[in-house]
Write an enzyme that holds these catalytic residues in place. Structure first.
Site, mmCIF file in Angstrom:
data_model
loop_
_atom_site.group_PDB
_atom_site.id
_atom_site.type_symbol
_atom_site.label_atom_id
_atom_site.label_comp_id
_atom_site.label_asym_id
_atom_site.label_seq_id
_atom_site.Cartn_x
_atom_site.Cartn_y
_atom_site.Cartn_z
ATOM 1 N N ILE A 25 43.501 50.900 39.682
ATOM 2 C CA ILE A 25 43.298 52.008 38.736
ATOM 3 C C ILE A 25 42.014 51.842 37.925
ATOM 4 O O ILE A 25 41.480 52.816 37.393
ATOM 5 C CB ILE A 25 44.534 52.116 37.787
ATOM 6 C CG1 ILE A 25 44.649 53.513 37.220
ATOM 7 C CG2 ILE A 25 44.501 51.056 36.699
ATOM 8 C CD1 ILE A 25 45.982 53.778 36.543
ATOM 9 N N HIS A 34 49.902 39.851 43.591
ATOM 10 C CA HIS A 34 48.986 40.851 44.161
ATOM 11 C C HIS A 34 47.694 40.196 44.594
ATOM 12 O O HIS A 34 47.210 39.273 43.964
ATOM 13 C CB HIS A 34 48.705 41.985 43.166
ATOM 14 C CG HIS A 34 48.272 41.530 41.811
ATOM 15 N ND1 HIS A 34 49.161 41.081 40.859
ATOM 16 C CD2 HIS A 34 47.051 41.444 41.241
ATOM 17 C CE1 HIS A 34 48.510 40.745 39.756
ATOM 18 N NE2 HIS A 34 47.212 40.949 39.980
ATOM 19 N N MET A 35 47.177 40.707 45.691
ATOM 20 C CA MET A 35 45.877 40.268 46.190
ATOM 21 C C MET A 35 44.871 41.376 45.927
ATOM 22 O O MET A 35 45.037 42.496 46.399
ATOM 23 C CB MET A 35 45.949 39.989 47.696
ATOM 24 C CG MET A 35 44.651 39.469 48.275
ATOM 25 S SD MET A 35 44.281 37.783 47.771
ATOM 26 C CE MET A 35 45.195 36.871 49.028
#
Ligand code: AMP
Length: 118
Positions: free
Chosen positions: A33, A103-104
């Site tokens: 985002i 998360h990557m």
């Protein structure tokens, strides 16, 4: 320890929208985002894992392979192979992990710069 109300868990449940790139049984990828590069994606496992060591210790082999394949699939979709990219997995306090779901980050589309700013 794992908070099921973290933002990525809510994206997985469809409670918050995301700009999806790809989805498989064991991963979801979507655009960040607040992109830090021309291309900035997140790849997350569909299971509830806090970080890399939680995932390595507790995820099934199918989940682990599926997550890695999701990273590869996302890199292919984003057409990043030729010019390269950077993978980042921030972990814990020193790693400044903000979202408490593994998360990557995939960053590319331009020169990402030095690995660590001085
Ligand atoms: P980290 O510091 O590694 O935990 O990074 C968290 C990342 O999640 C940041 O790059 C944020 O911009 C990104 N992020 C936070 N909320 C959202 C959201 N709703 N959709 C997509 N990316 C998000």
């Amino acid at each position: 320890m794992y908070d099921t109300n973290n933002i990525f868990a809510r994206i997985l449940r469809g409670e918050i929208p995301c700009k999806k790139i790809a989805r498989g049984d064991y991963f979801l990828s979507f655009n960040d985002i607040n992109p830090k590069a021309n291309v900035h994606a997140q790849v997350i496992p569909t299971g509830h894992y806090l970080n890399a060591h939680d995932f390595a210790q507790n995820a099934s082999p199918e989940e682990q392979v599926g997550f890695l394949q999701g990273i590869n699939e996302t890199i292919n979709i984003l057409n990043l192979k030729e010019n390269g990219y950077r993978l980042i997995m921030n972990t814990g306090i020193n790693g400044r992990q903000e979202v408490q779901h593994l998360h990557m980050h995939i960053l590319g589309g331009n020169d990402i710069g030095p690995m660590i700013a001085k």
